[in-house]
Scaffold this motif. Sequence first.
Motif, PDB file in Angstrom:
ATOM      1  N   ASP A   1      36.029  47.577  53.602  1.00  0.00           N
ATOM      2  CA  ASP A   1      36.146  45.977  53.014  1.00  0.00           C
ATOM      3  C   ASP A   1      37.620  45.537  53.482  1.00  0.00           C
ATOM      4  O   ASP A   1      38.498  46.515  53.629  1.00  0.00           O
ATOM      5  CB  ASP A   1      35.853  45.836  51.595  1.00  0.00           C
TER       6      ASP A   1
ATOM      7  N   PRO B   1      40.575  43.866  51.794  1.00  0.00           N
ATOM      8  CA  PRO B   1      41.288  45.179  51.739  1.00  0.00           C
ATOM      9  C   PRO B   1      40.110  45.880  51.320  1.00  0.00           C
ATOM     10  O   PRO B   1      39.180  45.637  50.623  1.00  0.00           O
ATOM     11  CB  PRO B   1      42.286  45.094  50.750  1.00  0.00           C
TER      12      PRO B   1
ATOM     13  N   SER C   1      37.949  48.354  48.944  1.00  0.00           N
ATOM     14  CA  SER C   1      37.557  48.037  47.646  1.00  0.00           C
ATOM     15  C   SER C   1      36.783  49.226  46.869  1.00  0.00           C
ATOM     16  O   SER C   1      36.096  49.903  47.554  1.00  0.00           O
ATOM     17  CB  SER C   1      37.228  46.928  47.415  1.00  0.00           C
TER      18      SER C   1
ATOM     19  N   THR D   1      33.846  48.991  43.482  1.00  0.00           N
ATOM     20  CA  THR D   1      33.251  48.162  42.783  1.00  0.00           C
ATOM     21  C   THR D   1      32.377  48.972  41.759  1.00  0.00           C
ATOM     22  O   THR D   1      31.815  49.875  41.951  1.00  0.00           O
ATOM     23  CB  THR D   1      32.248  47.284  43.548  1.00  0.00           C
TER      24      THR D   1
ATOM     25  N   ARG E   1      35.285  44.557  40.358  1.00  0.00           N
ATOM     26  CA  ARG E   1      35.791  45.106  41.869  1.00  0.00           C
ATOM     27  C   ARG E   1      37.293  44.982  41.831  1.00  0.00           C
ATOM     28  O   ARG E   1      38.024  44.146  41.535  1.00  0.00           O
ATOM     29  CB  ARG E   1      35.299  44.029  42.869  1.00  0.00           C
ATOM     30  N   VAL E   2      37.929  45.981  42.363  1.00  0.00           N
ATOM     31  CA  VAL E   2      39.361  46.261  42.522  1.00  0.00           C
ATOM     32  C   VAL E   2      39.627  46.584  44.073  1.00  0.00           C
ATOM     33  O   VAL E   2      38.766  46.941  44.678  1.00  0.00           O
ATOM     34  CB  VAL E   2      40.008  47.126  41.612  1.00  0.00           C
ATOM     35  N   THR E   3      40.964  46.282  44.183  1.00  0.00           N
ATOM     36  CA  THR E   3      41.254  46.623  45.352  1.00  0.00           C
ATOM     37  C   THR E   3      41.681  48.321  45.336  1.00  0.00           C
ATOM     38  O   THR E   3      42.133  48.839  44.486  1.00  0.00           O
ATOM     39  CB  THR E   3      42.844  46.221  46.006  1.00  0.00           C
TER      40      THR E   3
ATOM     41  N   LYS F   1      44.319  50.658  43.065  1.00  0.00           N
ATOM     42  CA  LYS F   1      44.353  49.918  41.715  1.00  0.00           C
ATOM     43  C   LYS F   1      43.330  50.688  40.565  1.00  0.00           C
ATOM     44  O   LYS F   1      42.379  51.129  41.020  1.00  0.00           O
ATOM     45  CB  LYS F   1      43.989  48.530  41.532  1.00  0.00           C
TER      46      LYS F   1
END
Length: 54
Positions: free
Chosen positions: A9, A11, A13, A15, A30-32, A35
Amino acid sequence: MMLVIDPEDAPPSVTVLSDPEDGFYQTITRVTMGKPLRLPAPVDFDLDTGIFLS
């Protein structure tokens, strides 16, 4: 609950899909990558997604 790690992805990711009902996940978070990501109950845990960075 399903965890999706997607290094391709932009950036990259991570999920989490949760709360399944009638064959569909009701909650998608969902986060980068890198994180923190909250995994909901019954896991109830903050996942450090930095562990997936190479």
